[in-house]
Structures are given as C-alpha cells and as structure tokens.
Write a protein that holds these residues in place. Structure first.
Motif, PDB file in Angstrom:
ATOM      1  N   ILE A 177       0.828  -1.210   0.000  1.00 32.69           N
ATOM      2  CA  ILE A 177       0.000   0.000   0.000  1.00 32.69           C
ATOM      3  C   ILE A 177       0.862   1.261   0.000  1.00 32.69           C
ATOM      4  CG2 ILE A 177      -1.755   1.300   1.272  1.00 32.69           C
ATOM      5  CD1 ILE A 177      -2.845  -1.388   2.273  1.00 32.69           C
ATOM      6  N   ASP A 178       1.869   1.290   0.885  1.00 33.46           N
ATOM      7  CA  ASP A 178       2.735   2.472   0.976  1.00 33.46           C
ATOM      8  C   ASP A 178       3.850   2.483  -0.066  1.00 33.46           C
ATOM      9  OD1 ASP A 178       1.155   3.117   3.138  1.00 33.46           O
ATOM     10  OD2 ASP A 178       2.567   2.326   4.624  1.00 33.46           O
ATOM     11  N   ARG A 179       4.010   1.356  -0.771  1.00 37.20           N
ATOM     12  CA  ARG A 179       4.941   1.256  -1.897  1.00 37.20           C
ATOM     13  C   ARG A 179       6.404   1.427  -1.521  1.00 37.20           C
ATOM     14  NH1 ARG A 179       2.120  -1.890  -4.966  1.00 37.20           N
ATOM     15  NH2 ARG A 179       0.080  -1.023  -5.513  1.00 37.20           N
ATOM     16  N   GLN A 180       6.759   0.977  -0.317  1.00 36.30           N
ATOM     17  CA  GLN A 180       8.172   0.878   0.020  1.00 36.30           C
ATOM     18  C   GLN A 180       8.710  -0.433  -0.549  1.00 36.30           C
ATOM     19  OE1 GLN A 180       9.088   1.804   4.201  1.00 36.30           O
ATOM     20  NE2 GLN A 180       6.962   2.465   4.427  1.00 36.30           N
ATOM     21  N   THR A 181      10.025  -0.546  -0.664  1.00 31.27           N
ATOM     22  CA  THR A 181      10.604  -1.791  -1.159  1.00 31.27           C
ATOM     23  C   THR A 181      10.692  -2.812  -0.031  1.00 31.27           C
ATOM     24  OG1 THR A 181      12.912  -1.233  -0.671  1.00 31.27           O
ATOM     25  CG2 THR A 181      12.005  -0.471  -2.785  1.00 31.27           C
ATOM     26  N   SER A 182      10.712  -4.088  -0.408  1.00 34.09           N
ATOM     27  CA  SER A 182      10.859  -5.144   0.593  1.00 34.09           C
ATOM     28  C   SER A 182      12.159  -5.010   1.359  1.00 34.09           C
ATOM     29  CB  SER A 182      10.781  -6.521  -0.076  1.00 34.09           C
ATOM     30  OG  SER A 182       9.472  -6.817  -0.493  1.00 34.09           O
ATOM     31  N   GLU A 183      13.236  -4.591   0.660  1.00 36.33           N
ATOM     32  CA  GLU A 183      14.520  -4.409   1.337  1.00 36.33           C
ATOM     33  C   GLU A 183      14.433  -3.334   2.416  1.00 36.33           C
ATOM     34  OE1 GLU A 183      15.776  -5.159  -3.051  1.00 36.33           O
ATOM     35  OE2 GLU A 183      13.988  -4.516  -1.960  1.00 36.33           O
ATOM     36  N   GLU A 184      13.814  -2.212   2.084  1.00 31.60           N
ATOM     37  CA  GLU A 184      13.670  -1.119   3.051  1.00 31.60           C
ATOM     38  C   GLU A 184      12.837  -1.546   4.251  1.00 31.60           C
ATOM     39  OE1 GLU A 184      13.678   2.602  -0.174  1.00 31.60           O
ATOM     40  OE2 GLU A 184      11.798   1.691   0.505  1.00 31.60           O
ATOM     41  N   VAL A 185      11.745  -2.218   3.970  1.00 33.18           N
ATOM     42  CA  VAL A 185      10.822  -2.616   5.034  1.00 33.18           C
ATOM     43  C   VAL A 185      11.459  -3.661   5.940  1.00 33.18           C
ATOM     44  CG1 VAL A 185       8.618  -3.772   5.466  1.00 33.18           C
ATOM     45  CG2 VAL A 185       8.777  -2.019   3.691  1.00 33.18           C
ATOM     46  N   ALA A 186      12.182  -4.597   5.354  1.00 26.78           N
ATOM     47  CA  ALA A 186      12.845  -5.632   6.150  1.00 26.78           C
ATOM     48  C   ALA A 186      13.894  -5.028   7.072  1.00 26.78           C
ATOM     49  CB  ALA A 186      13.486  -6.667   5.223  1.00 26.78           C
ATOM     50  N   GLU A 187      14.693  -4.118   6.533  1.00 25.15           N
ATOM     51  CA  GLU A 187      15.744  -3.485   7.333  1.00 25.15           C
ATOM     52  C   GLU A 187      15.146  -2.696   8.492  1.00 25.15           C
ATOM     53  OE1 GLU A 187      19.653  -0.570   6.736  1.00 25.15           O
ATOM     54  OE2 GLU A 187      18.379  -1.092   5.033  1.00 25.15           O
ATOM     55  N   ALA A 188      14.071  -1.955   8.221  1.00 26.80           N
ATOM     56  CA  ALA A 188      13.429  -1.166   9.279  1.00 26.80           C
ATOM     57  C   ALA A 188      12.822  -2.062  10.344  1.00 26.80           C
ATOM     58  CB  ALA A 188      12.358  -0.257   8.668  1.00 26.80           C
ATOM     59  N   TRP A 189      12.200  -3.165   9.922  1.00 27.13           N
ATOM     60  CA  TRP A 189      11.595  -4.080  10.903  1.00 27.13           C
ATOM     61  C   TRP A 189      12.663  -4.690  11.802  1.00 27.13           C
ATOM     62  CZ3 TRP A 189      12.043  -9.240  12.187  1.00 27.13           C
ATOM     63  CH2 TRP A 189      11.078  -9.733  13.059  1.00 27.13           C
ATOM     64  N   LEU A 190      13.769  -5.102  11.200  1.00 26.35           N
ATOM     65  CA  LEU A 190      14.820  -5.745  11.984  1.00 26.35           C
ATOM     66  C   LEU A 190      15.422  -4.762  12.980  1.00 26.35           C
ATOM     67  CD1 LEU A 190      15.905  -8.666  11.861  1.00 26.35           C
ATOM     68  CD2 LEU A 190      17.907  -7.746  10.703  1.00 26.35           C
ATOM     69  N   ASP A 191      15.590  -3.515  12.578  1.00 23.70           N
ATOM     70  CA  ASP A 191      16.104  -2.500  13.505  1.00 23.70           C
ATOM     71  C   ASP A 191      15.140  -2.297  14.669  1.00 23.70           C
ATOM     72  OD1 ASP A 191      18.353  -2.092  11.987  1.00 23.70           O
ATOM     73  OD2 ASP A 191      17.580  -0.314  10.950  1.00 23.70           O
ATOM     74  N   GLN A 192      13.849  -2.237  14.356  1.00 26.10           N
ATOM     75  CA  GLN A 192      12.849  -2.019  15.397  1.00 26.10           C
ATOM     76  C   GLN A 192      12.722  -3.229  16.318  1.00 26.10           C
ATOM     77  OE1 GLN A 192       8.878  -1.405  13.906  1.00 26.10           O
ATOM     78  NE2 GLN A 192       8.216  -0.337  15.741  1.00 26.10           N
ATOM     79  N   ALA A 193      12.857  -4.431  15.747  1.00 21.90           N
ATOM     80  CA  ALA A 193      12.705  -5.650  16.553  1.00 21.90           C
ATOM     81  C   ALA A 193      13.831  -5.820  17.555  1.00 21.90           C
ATOM     82  CB  ALA A 193      12.634  -6.867  15.636  1.00 21.90           C
ATOM     83  N   ALA A 194      15.011  -5.282  17.246  1.00 21.90           N
ATOM     84  CA  ALA A 194      16.153  -5.337  18.165  1.00 21.90           C
ATOM     85  C   ALA A 194      16.348  -6.741  18.720  1.00 21.90           C
ATOM     86  CB  ALA A 194      15.963  -4.326  19.304  1.00 21.90           C
ATOM     87  N   LEU A 195      16.619  -7.694  17.843  1.00 14.24           N
ATOM     88  CA  LEU A 195      16.691  -9.097  18.232  1.00 14.24           C
ATOM     89  C   LEU A 195      17.945  -9.451  19.018  1.00 14.24           C
ATOM     90  CD1 LEU A 195      15.403 -10.754  14.921  1.00 14.24           C
ATOM     91  CD2 LEU A 195      14.098 -10.013  16.923  1.00 14.24           C
ATOM     92  N   GLY A 196      18.946  -8.577  19.000  1.00  9.53           N
ATOM     93  CA  GLY A 196      20.166  -8.857  19.751  1.00  9.53           C
ATOM     94  C   GLY A 196      20.910 -10.071  19.229  1.00  9.53           C
TER      95      GLY A 196
END
Length: 334
Positions: free
Chosen positions: A112-131
């Motif tokens: 819907i927001d038309r971001q790329t999968s690469e951008e979205v994946a990187e942002a999610w991983l940063d937010q998830a802070a999996l350590g």
C-alpha cells in the motif's frame, strides 16, 4: 548488505499467493467440517437477528475460534546442509518476534505504501532489536523467495538477520513452490520462508488425507518428518499467520457486537457472504462456516480470493462477510 539476483525459472508461471495462503487451493486441504448437529450448529441462526452489511473503511477479521482453517504460520524451511544450530537460532529469533499484526504492517508498507521489501525488512529488523550475536563464519547462504511481495519481504528479513550474525547472504526471487522446492532440495538455494500447513499438505501430496490442523504444534509435528524425507529441516514457526480469514467492517463489529465466528453464528442470521467462485464447495469456506459454526448464509456473491473485489464489497456494504487473507495489508489499523 546482501545482493539481489534472480533465478530464471521457465516453469514459474502460476503465483504462489493463493497456494500459500489458502490450504483449500492446495487440493482442498483443510480440516474436516464438524457434524452439523454439534454444539455450534445447535445454536439456531434462524431465530437470530438479520445482520445487514455495514459499510466502512476499516476491515476486521473475526476470530476463527473453532479452528476451521489450518495453521499456516510462517516457518523457515532449510536444506539440511545449512541447518546448523547457529543458523536455526538466528531464524528462531526472527520467528519469535514476528506475529500477525507485524506481518500485516509489513505488507501494508510494501503493498500500500509502496516501500521496497529491502527497506521494510531493514526497518523491521532495527525495530525488533533481536540482539543477534555475530557468530557466523562468513559462509554464503542463499535465501529463496516466492514471487509475491510478502514472501520476498520475509526472505529479506531472514537474510538481514543472517547478515547481522556474520554470514554472507544472497536473496533470489523464484517462482512457485513447484519451482523453488527442487532448488531447495538440491542446495541451489538454502532457505525459503514457508507456510506450515500448506507446505505440509504439499509434501504429503495426498488430497484425500489432511495432515495439517488448526493447531500449529500438530501441524509442525506432521510437517517435520515429511520435510526430513526430502532432505529438509523446518525451523521454529512464527506466531504470524497468512491463511484464509473472514472479515467484516469495524462498523459491523460495533453494531452487532461480534468479534468471533461463533458469536456471528449466535447473533446473526441470513448473512451475505462473498468470496472466490469455489467457496460454496470448499470445506474451508462456506461449508465450513455452515457446518463448523452453524452460520446461516442467505446469499453468496462470487468475487475473488481475498482480492480487491471482495474487500471492496465488504467496505461498500455489498456483502457482510468476505474471505480475505489474514495478513493482508488492508487490515492495518494505522
């Protein structure tokens, strides 16, 4: 960063989207409907109020509280040669942080927001802070992806997490399961994001015998030996699910006070249902609603499988209840 490359697949014609999201589209593999004389069906919908469609912009999935649908949780599938404990631990960290609301937001960002999968994946991983600890050995791991956006985003997340752990990764977009499974078995690719119930049914291959269920633990127990027989290993499943679901508008929920399919059966009679043309014959769709829940379907509108026709029919008030996919970005509340 992991480079993107493509794996040419002449046989990749059909999209995996419906296969991954709908057990019924993979040979009607869905739980058997319960007897119509059971507890749900004994609640007479005929005496319930008529619940007319309520237009509105916000879609809401009604809880499948009697597990009509099989458990299509996101699960990593690996070639056994790459399935070290360290790699499995990295993927388990991803699974542990990934739930259905997160998957909905990921899909919204891309579709819907038309971001790329690469951008979205990187942002999610940063937010998830999996350590994730950097314990990798710099070896190259090839992560395959089916050719639809959700699976590509999941593959990018797997790759980013493995990058963080110290591996070199390569993401390859492929075609459907018939195309990427041989590549996974041969070691041409190492990991693919899969959907537990549909994958189990596909590997089992017996359309007359359902091995998956609405219980993810039972589904994984059935899937594990089927995968092992093909030289594969499955990792920890995520809570995130992409499977058939039934949606109404928020206005419908507010007006009739229903949040589950059981409550819909008890409170409403004569529902107008919309979905794919095969819905009246598929056990995961209209027959399941009627037999498992005792929902009275007064009219069925032939639309599409969780697509724009069905979603538009719900929001405009053409139908009250429609079949959607549980991780659809259109379900996002933000």
């Amino acid at each position: 960063m992991h480079p993107r490359s493509s794996l040419v697949a002449a046989a990749a014609v059909a999209s995996l989207a419906l296969t991954a999201c709908s057990s019924g589209s993979d040979g009607d593999a869905s739980p058997s409907a319960t007897d119509a004389s059971g507890p749900a069906a004994s609640q007479s919908a005929a005496s319930a109020q008529e619940c007319l469609p309520v237009p509105g912009d916000q879609l809401v999935v009604l809880e499948d509280d009697m597990a009509l649908q099989n458990s299509d949780n996101i699960i990593p599938a690996l070639n056994k040669d790459v399935a070290t404990q360290d790699v499995l631990d990295v993927l388990a960290a991803v699974s542990g942080a990934l739930d259905t609301p997160s998957l909905i937001e990921l899909n919204k960002s891309v579709d819907i927001d038309r971001q790329t999968s690469e951008e979205v994946a990187e942002a999610w991983l940063d937010q998830a802070a999996l350590g994730i600890a950097e314990t990798g050995d710099d070896s190259t791991i090839v992560v395959g992806a089916a050719n639809f956006s959700e699976n590509i985003t999941l593959a990018e997340i797997y790759a980013d997490a493995l990058d963080a752990a110290g591996y070199e990764t390569d993401v390859r977009e492929i075609g459907n399961r018939e195309t990427y499974l041989p590549a996974l078995e041969s070691g041409e690719i190492d990991i693919v994001p899969e959907y537990a119930a549909t994958f189990a049914e596909f590997l089992d291959g017996d359309v007359e015998n359902t091995v998956a269920s609405g219980d993810i633990a039972e589904t994984v127990a059935a899937l594990t030996p089927l995968a092992e027989a093909r030289g594969l290993v499955v990792g920890q499943p995520a809570d995130a699910q992409d499977q058939n679901a039934f949606a109404v508008t928020q206005g419908f929920v507010d007006q009739y006070g229903v949040t589950t399919l059981s409550e819909l059966a008890a409170s409403c009679g004569g529902i107008v249902l919309g979905g794919p043309p095969e819905c009246p014959e598929r056990p995961f769709c209209q027959p399941g609603l009627e037999d498992t829940y005792g929902i009275e379907v007064a009219e069925f509108r032939s639309l599409d499988a969780g697509g724009p026709l069905t979603k538009n029919a719900i929001t405009t008030g053409e139908i009250a209840l429609g079949l959607v996919f549980s991780s659809d970005g259109a379900l996002a509340t933000s």
